[in-house]
Design an enzyme around this catalytic site. Structure first.
Site, mmCIF file in Angstrom:
data_model
loop_
_atom_site.group_PDB
_atom_site.id
_atom_site.type_symbol
_atom_site.label_atom_id
_atom_site.label_comp_id
_atom_site.label_asym_id
_atom_site.label_seq_id
_atom_site.Cartn_x
_atom_site.Cartn_y
_atom_site.Cartn_z
ATOM 1 N N SER A 138 46.350 39.330 28.304
ATOM 2 C CA SER A 138 45.048 38.653 28.343
ATOM 3 C C SER A 138 45.026 37.573 27.273
ATOM 4 O O SER A 138 45.751 37.675 26.270
ATOM 5 C CB SER A 138 43.933 39.667 28.060
ATOM 6 O OG SER A 138 42.712 39.010 27.826
ATOM 7 N N TYR A 151 41.003 46.389 22.282
ATOM 8 C CA TYR A 151 41.433 45.754 23.532
ATOM 9 C C TYR A 151 42.343 44.561 23.223
ATOM 10 O O TYR A 151 43.434 44.438 23.777
ATOM 11 C CB TYR A 151 40.224 45.303 24.359
ATOM 12 C CG TYR A 151 40.630 44.603 25.641
ATOM 13 C CD1 TYR A 151 41.198 45.310 26.693
ATOM 14 C CD2 TYR A 151 40.488 43.214 25.787
ATOM 15 C CE1 TYR A 151 41.599 44.664 27.859
ATOM 16 C CE2 TYR A 151 40.881 42.571 26.944
ATOM 17 C CZ TYR A 151 41.437 43.301 27.982
ATOM 18 O OH TYR A 151 41.842 42.673 29.133
HETATM 19 N N1 LIG Z 1 38.732 40.734 34.267
HETATM 20 C C1 LIG Z 1 39.066 40.056 33.194
HETATM 21 O O1 LIG Z 1 38.281 39.266 32.638
HETATM 22 C C2 LIG Z 1 40.463 40.168 32.624
HETATM 23 C C3 LIG Z 1 40.899 39.142 31.766
HETATM 24 C C4 LIG Z 1 42.177 39.231 31.220
HETATM 25 C C5 LIG Z 1 42.983 40.318 31.515
HETATM 26 N N2 LIG Z 1 42.525 41.291 32.344
HETATM 27 C C6 LIG Z 1 43.421 42.435 32.616
HETATM 28 O O2 LIG Z 1 43.741 42.408 33.986
HETATM 29 C C7 LIG Z 1 44.018 43.744 34.447
HETATM 30 C C8 LIG Z 1 43.244 44.009 35.721
HETATM 31 O O3 LIG Z 1 41.863 43.941 35.422
HETATM 32 P P1 LIG Z 1 40.777 43.569 36.520
HETATM 33 O O4 LIG Z 1 39.934 42.507 35.947
HETATM 34 O O5 LIG Z 1 41.430 43.371 37.831
HETATM 35 O O6 LIG Z 1 39.907 44.909 36.454
HETATM 36 P P2 LIG Z 1 39.435 45.930 37.597
HETATM 37 O O7 LIG Z 1 38.969 45.181 38.789
HETATM 38 O O8 LIG Z 1 38.500 46.863 36.902
HETATM 39 O O9 LIG Z 1 40.788 46.699 37.976
HETATM 40 C C9 LIG Z 1 41.374 47.640 37.115
HETATM 41 C C10 LIG Z 1 42.414 48.392 37.888
HETATM 42 O O10 LIG Z 1 43.049 49.327 36.996
HETATM 43 C C11 LIG Z 1 43.172 50.564 37.666
HETATM 44 N N3 LIG Z 1 43.150 51.662 36.698
HETATM 45 C C12 LIG Z 1 42.308 51.801 35.643
HETATM 46 N N4 LIG Z 1 42.575 52.945 35.008
HETATM 47 C C13 LIG Z 1 43.593 53.545 35.677
HETATM 48 C C14 LIG Z 1 44.301 54.764 35.507
HETATM 49 N N5 LIG Z 1 44.038 55.596 34.492
HETATM 50 N N6 LIG Z 1 45.294 55.076 36.386
HETATM 51 C C15 LIG Z 1 45.571 54.237 37.403
HETATM 52 N N7 LIG Z 1 44.939 53.063 37.623
HETATM 53 C C16 LIG Z 1 43.956 52.729 36.759
HETATM 54 C C17 LIG Z 1 41.968 50.627 38.589
HETATM 55 O O11 LIG Z 1 42.279 51.472 39.688
HETATM 56 P P3 LIG Z 1 41.462 52.816 40.099
HETATM 57 O O12 LIG Z 1 40.033 52.594 39.743
HETATM 58 O O13 LIG Z 1 41.762 52.963 41.554
HETATM 59 O O14 LIG Z 1 42.118 53.853 39.283
HETATM 60 C C18 LIG Z 1 41.838 49.194 39.046
HETATM 61 O O15 LIG Z 1 42.618 48.981 40.194
HETATM 62 C C19 LIG Z 1 43.665 44.673 33.276
HETATM 63 O O16 LIG Z 1 44.859 45.012 32.617
HETATM 64 C C20 LIG Z 1 42.800 43.806 32.379
HETATM 65 O O17 LIG Z 1 42.881 44.183 31.033
HETATM 66 C C21 LIG Z 1 41.287 41.231 32.920
#
Ligand SMILES: NC(=O)c1ccc[n+]([C@@H]2O[C@H](COP(=O)([O-])OP(=O)(O)OC[C@H]3O[C@@H](n4cnc5c(N)ncnc54)[C@H](OP(=O)(O)O)[C@@H]3O)[C@@H](O)[C@H]2O)c1
Length: 247
Positions: A138, A151
């Protein structure tokens, strides 16, 4: 000699991982199978229905050692040729360090760092020349971030781990890239802001917000160019270089 050509995507049930799965399915014609990982069976089934090749749904909590062992067992059984490992499972909890429980914060480390490291470690033996590993870091990993401290630190870990692995695995021609987007419009914020609402961050968020589809597409394009870090917009690229001046 090598098993089926597959892609493995963690966090496939939502947000960036979901869009990345669709993009990988669209772009990588030589893949024979896609393994999608998450805990939400309904969402994984809905995603599987949209894909154009054989899909294996793997319900697992990536923070549980028994689930990691089961995934390792599957790899051992099928000996696949992993062409793409896309690690998107992760979460972020806002708030001042002492206002969040130690349990919540160490869970973030278990999920964002330990699980990603475990999965990389069991998958690398099945990756070959020309394979890609894409890890979701990130832009929060560029500098120390008060009120998002654990984080941000966890994402600095992912960024540095990925860059180091990219060097280590270059001899085997395996490419590793960290994705460092700014804020992305996904359910991530439903959880991250549940107990916290910071005005400065809200302004930053509204200025930089991107869609998960664009972030995933850009990441896959950047991987094809063998970049070591993928940033989603010019502003975030600028932020990356400006942050290097921060001591
Ligand atoms: N959104 C942002 O602003 C942003 C910015 C920079 C980086 N990121 C990074 O991008 C990545 C994806 O985030 P996103 O924005 O797509 O969030 P999201 O829509 O909340 O997706 C998170 C994913 O992680 C999975 N997950 C969470 N805990 C888990 C566990 N214990 N075991 C297995 N799967 C798990 C969830 O699957 P289930 O619920 O099916 O378990 C879900 O598919 C993350 O690493 C986040 O830190 C996000």
């Amino acid at each position: 000699m090598y098993g089926r050509k597959i892609a493995i995507i963690t966090g496939a049930s939502s947000g960036i991982g979901y869009e990345a799965t669709l993009e990988i399915d669209r772009r990588f014609n030589s893949l024979e199978e896609i393994w999608i990982i998450g805990r939400n069976e309904e969402k994984l089934n809905a995603l599987a229905a949209k894909l154009h090749r054989s899909v294996r749904i793997i319900m697992m909590d990536v923070t549980k050692q028994s689930d990691i062992d089961a995934l390792e067992g599957l790899l051992d059984q099928y000996e696949p040729n992993i062409r793409m490992l896309f690690q998107s499972a992760g979460e972020g909890l806002h708030g001042r360090f002492m206002e969040r429980t130690a349990k919540d914060q160490t869970y973030m480390i278990d999920l964002n760092c330990k699980a990603l490291t475990n999965i990389a470690h069991i998958c690398i033996p099945y990756m070959r020349k020309g394979s890609h590993m894409i890890n979701l870091a990130s832009s929060a990993g560029f500098i120390p971030l008060p009120s998002f401290a654990v984080y941000g630190a966890s994402k600095a870990y992912v960024l540095n781990l990925s860059r180091a692995l990219n060097y280590e695995l270059a001899k085997r021609r395996i490419h590793v890239m960290a994705v460092c987007p700014g804020p992305v419009d996904t359910p991530f914020f439903d959880k991250s802001e549940r107990y916290y609402d910071d005005e400065t961050f809200m302004k930053f968020k509204s200025l930089f917000m991107n869609t998960p589809k664009r972030v995933a597409k850009k990441a896959i394009c950047d991987a094809a160019l063998y970049k070591s870090v993928s940033t989603d917009t010019i502003l975030i690229t600028a932020l990356r270089f400006i942050s290097k001046l921060y001591i």
